[in-house]
Scaffold this motif. Structure first.
Motif, PDB file in Angstrom:
ATOM      1  N   ALA A 160       0.833  -1.206   0.000  1.00 12.72           N
ATOM      2  CA  ALA A 160       0.000   0.000   0.000  1.00 12.72           C
ATOM      3  C   ALA A 160       0.866   1.254   0.000  1.00 12.72           C
ATOM      4  O   ALA A 160       0.580   2.216  -0.716  1.00 12.72           O
ATOM      5  CB  ALA A 160      -0.936   0.000   1.211  1.00 12.72           C
ATOM      6  N   THR A 161       1.926   1.235   0.787  1.00 12.07           N
ATOM      7  CA  THR A 161       2.817   2.396   0.863  1.00 12.07           C
ATOM      8  C   THR A 161       3.504   2.642  -0.470  1.00 12.07           C
ATOM      9  O   THR A 161       3.563   3.788  -0.938  1.00 12.07           O
ATOM     10  CB  THR A 161       3.867   2.198   1.983  1.00 12.07           C
ATOM     11  N   LEU A 162       4.001   1.585  -1.085  1.00 12.69           N
ATOM     12  CA  LEU A 162       4.685   1.746  -2.373  1.00 12.69           C
ATOM     13  C   LEU A 162       3.737   2.240  -3.467  1.00 12.69           C
ATOM     14  O   LEU A 162       4.048   3.207  -4.182  1.00 12.69           O
ATOM     15  CB  LEU A 162       5.336   0.426  -2.792  1.00 12.69           C
ATOM     16  N   ALA A 163       2.586   1.600  -3.598  1.00  9.41           N
ATOM     17  CA  ALA A 163       1.640   1.994  -4.655  1.00  9.41           C
ATOM     18  C   ALA A 163       1.113   3.407  -4.432  1.00  9.41           C
ATOM     19  O   ALA A 163       1.014   4.209  -5.371  1.00  9.41           O
ATOM     20  CB  ALA A 163       0.481   0.993  -4.725  1.00  9.41           C
ATOM     21  N   THR A 164       0.800   3.732  -3.187  1.00  6.32           N
ATOM     22  CA  THR A 164       0.305   5.072  -2.875  1.00  6.32           C
ATOM     23  C   THR A 164       1.385   6.115  -3.104  1.00  6.32           C
ATOM     24  O   THR A 164       1.112   7.200  -3.628  1.00  6.32           O
ATOM     25  CB  THR A 164      -0.216   5.121  -1.416  1.00  6.32           C
ATOM     26  N   GLY A 165       2.612   5.787  -2.746  1.00  7.21           N
ATOM     27  CA  GLY A 165       3.733   6.703  -2.985  1.00  7.21           C
ATOM     28  C   GLY A 165       3.945   6.964  -4.462  1.00  7.21           C
ATOM     29  O   GLY A 165       4.207   8.103  -4.870  1.00  7.21           O
ATOM     30  N   LEU A 166       3.824   5.924  -5.270  1.00 13.26           N
ATOM     31  CA  LEU A 166       3.967   6.108  -6.721  1.00 13.26           C
ATOM     32  C   LEU A 166       2.863   7.002  -7.271  1.00 13.26           C
ATOM     33  O   LEU A 166       3.118   7.870  -8.121  1.00 13.26           O
ATOM     34  CB  LEU A 166       3.984   4.753  -7.426  1.00 13.26           C
ATOM     35  N   MET A 167       1.643   6.816  -6.794  1.00  9.51           N
ATOM     36  CA  MET A 167       0.542   7.653  -7.265  1.00  9.51           C
ATOM     37  C   MET A 167       0.719   9.095  -6.789  1.00  9.51           C
ATOM     38  O   MET A 167       0.498  10.037  -7.552  1.00  9.51           O
ATOM     39  CB  MET A 167      -0.802   7.094  -6.799  1.00  9.51           C
ATOM     40  N   GLY A 220      -0.953  -0.825 -18.001  1.00 11.60           N
ATOM     41  CA  GLY A 220      -0.909  -1.774 -16.899  1.00 11.60           C
ATOM     42  C   GLY A 220      -0.188  -1.266 -15.671  1.00 11.60           C
ATOM     43  O   GLY A 220      -0.610  -1.533 -14.536  1.00 11.60           O
ATOM     44  N   TRP A 221       0.896  -0.556 -15.867  1.00 12.54           N
ATOM     45  CA  TRP A 221       1.644  -0.023 -14.717  1.00 12.54           C
ATOM     46  C   TRP A 221       0.803   0.959 -13.916  1.00 12.54           C
ATOM     47  O   TRP A 221       0.744   0.897 -12.685  1.00 12.54           O
ATOM     48  CB  TRP A 221       2.938   0.657 -15.177  1.00 12.54           C
ATOM     49  N   PHE A 222       0.170   1.888 -14.636  1.00 12.85           N
ATOM     50  CA  PHE A 222      -0.680   2.867 -13.958  1.00 12.85           C
ATOM     51  C   PHE A 222      -1.828   2.178 -13.233  1.00 12.85           C
ATOM     52  O   PHE A 222      -2.095   2.447 -12.059  1.00 12.85           O
ATOM     53  CB  PHE A 222      -1.220   3.898 -14.953  1.00 12.85           C
ATOM     54  N   MET A 223      -2.527   1.287 -13.931  1.00 15.15           N
ATOM     55  CA  MET A 223      -3.701   0.653 -13.341  1.00 15.15           C
ATOM     56  C   MET A 223      -3.317  -0.233 -12.154  1.00 15.15           C
ATOM     57  O   MET A 223      -4.063  -0.306 -11.175  1.00 15.15           O
ATOM     58  CB  MET A 223      -4.467  -0.150 -14.397  1.00 15.15           C
ATOM     59  N   THR A 224      -2.160  -0.882 -12.226  1.00 19.67           N
ATOM     60  CA  THR A 224      -1.697  -1.703 -11.103  1.00 19.67           C
ATOM     61  C   THR A 224      -1.504  -0.844  -9.862  1.00 19.67           C
ATOM     62  O   THR A 224      -1.940  -1.211  -8.764  1.00 19.67           O
ATOM     63  CB  THR A 224      -0.402  -2.444 -11.464  1.00 19.67           C
ATOM     64  N   CYS A 225      -0.861   0.297 -10.021  1.00 27.36           N
ATOM     65  CA  CYS A 225      -0.649   1.193  -8.871  1.00 27.36           C
ATOM     66  C   CYS A 225      -1.955   1.834  -8.428  1.00 27.36           C
ATOM     67  O   CYS A 225      -2.278   1.844  -7.233  1.00 27.36           O
ATOM     68  CB  CYS A 225       0.368   2.272  -9.211  1.00 27.36           C
ATOM     69  N   PHE A 226      -2.705   2.374  -9.379  1.00 25.10           N
ATOM     70  CA  PHE A 226      -3.920   3.124  -9.070  1.00 25.10           C
ATOM     71  C   PHE A 226      -4.958   2.260  -8.345  1.00 25.10           C
ATOM     72  O   PHE A 226      -5.490   2.647  -7.308  1.00 25.10           O
ATOM     73  CB  PHE A 226      -4.498   3.698 -10.370  1.00 25.10           C
ATOM     74  N   LEU A 227      -5.239   1.084  -8.887  1.00 27.58           N
ATOM     75  CA  LEU A 227      -6.227   0.192  -8.277  1.00 27.58           C
ATOM     76  C   LEU A 227      -5.607  -0.717  -7.229  1.00 27.58           C
ATOM     77  O   LEU A 227      -6.259  -1.062  -6.232  1.00 27.58           O
ATOM     78  CB  LEU A 227      -6.925  -0.641  -9.359  1.00 27.58           C
ATOM     79  N   GLY A 228      -4.352  -1.097  -7.440  1.00 34.27           N
ATOM     80  CA  GLY A 228      -3.671  -1.961  -6.482  1.00 34.27           C
ATOM     81  C   GLY A 228      -3.530  -1.318  -5.122  1.00 34.27           C
ATOM     82  O   GLY A 228      -3.571  -1.999  -4.092  1.00 34.27           O
ATOM     83  N   ALA A 229      -3.366  -0.006  -5.098  1.00 34.55           N
ATOM     84  CA  ALA A 229      -3.259   0.692  -3.818  1.00 34.55           C
ATOM     85  C   ALA A 229      -4.529   0.516  -2.997  1.00 34.55           C
ATOM     86  O   ALA A 229      -4.463   0.320  -1.777  1.00 34.55           O
ATOM     87  CB  ALA A 229      -2.964   2.178  -4.039  1.00 34.55           C
ATOM     88  N   ILE A 230      -5.689   0.558  -3.641  1.00 37.07           N
ATOM     89  CA  ILE A 230      -6.951   0.383  -2.909  1.00 37.07           C
ATOM     90  C   ILE A 230      -7.015  -1.012  -2.300  1.00 37.07           C
ATOM     91  O   ILE A 230      -7.358  -1.172  -1.120  1.00 37.07           O
ATOM     92  CB  ILE A 230      -8.163   0.639  -3.828  1.00 37.07           C
TER      93      ILE A 230
END
Length: 166
Positions: free
Chosen positions: A12-19, A56-66
């Motif tokens: 969550a921290t990594l994906a949210t940080g990327l976003m 895919g990269w964007f969607m992985t971070c954007f939705l993966g964070a949730i």
């Protein structure tokens, strides 16, 4: 459960940080740079960015964070540290605010810009840009602030989680 608590919190921290970094970069570099260009350059660039970002990269971070935030919240509530849970919950609320802004404001503005057509065929590029730019920029700053706040909450949650596992 500790492994799930740690791995979901880290994800969550990594994906949210990327976003947060993406929205912040648009706020302090991309949009100010495009502001300096002419109307055609601005419209064409934003249309292409809006197409390119749907990958895919964007969607992985954007939705993966949730997903990671939800898992981290459940793991902390179920068997983790309640102090950590509070910060994960705050991060989830802030991230969901960013998600709602994206869905309710940014995406419709992007769709409207795409519907304007090819820049070479738009009669009044200045009007198209004007309808898009100021609102998109303001709401992107809101996305940068909310996602950065979520990232900060998660960074502190990681600190607390690390302290509670020793």
């Amino acid at each position: 459960m500790k492994a799930l608590a740690t791995s979901s919190l880290l994800a969550a921290t990594l994906a949210t940080g990327l976003m947060a970094g993406l929205f912040a970069a648009f706020a302090y570099a991309v949009m100010p740079g495009l502001r300096r260009g002419d109307d055609r350059t601005f419209v064409a660039a934003m249309q292409q960015i809006n197409k390119a970002i749907l990958n895919g990269w964007f969607m992985t971070c954007f939705l993966g964070a949730i997903l990671a935030l939800a898992l981290a919240a459940v793991a902390q509530w179920s068997g983790g540290d309640r102090r950590v849970f509070v910060f994960v919950l705050a991060a989830l609320v802030l991230y969901l605010a960013m998600f709602v802004i994206t869905a309710a404001v940014s995406v419709p503005l992007n769709d409207e810009l795409a519907a304007a057509g090819q820049p070479d065929r738009i009669g009044d590029l200045a009007a198209v840009r004007e309808r898009f730019e100021s609102g998109w920029v303001a709401w992107n700053i809101a996305r940068a602030v909310t996602s950065t706040g979520a990232f900060g909450c998660l960074a502190w949650a990681l600190v607390l989680h690390g302290r509670s596992t020793h």
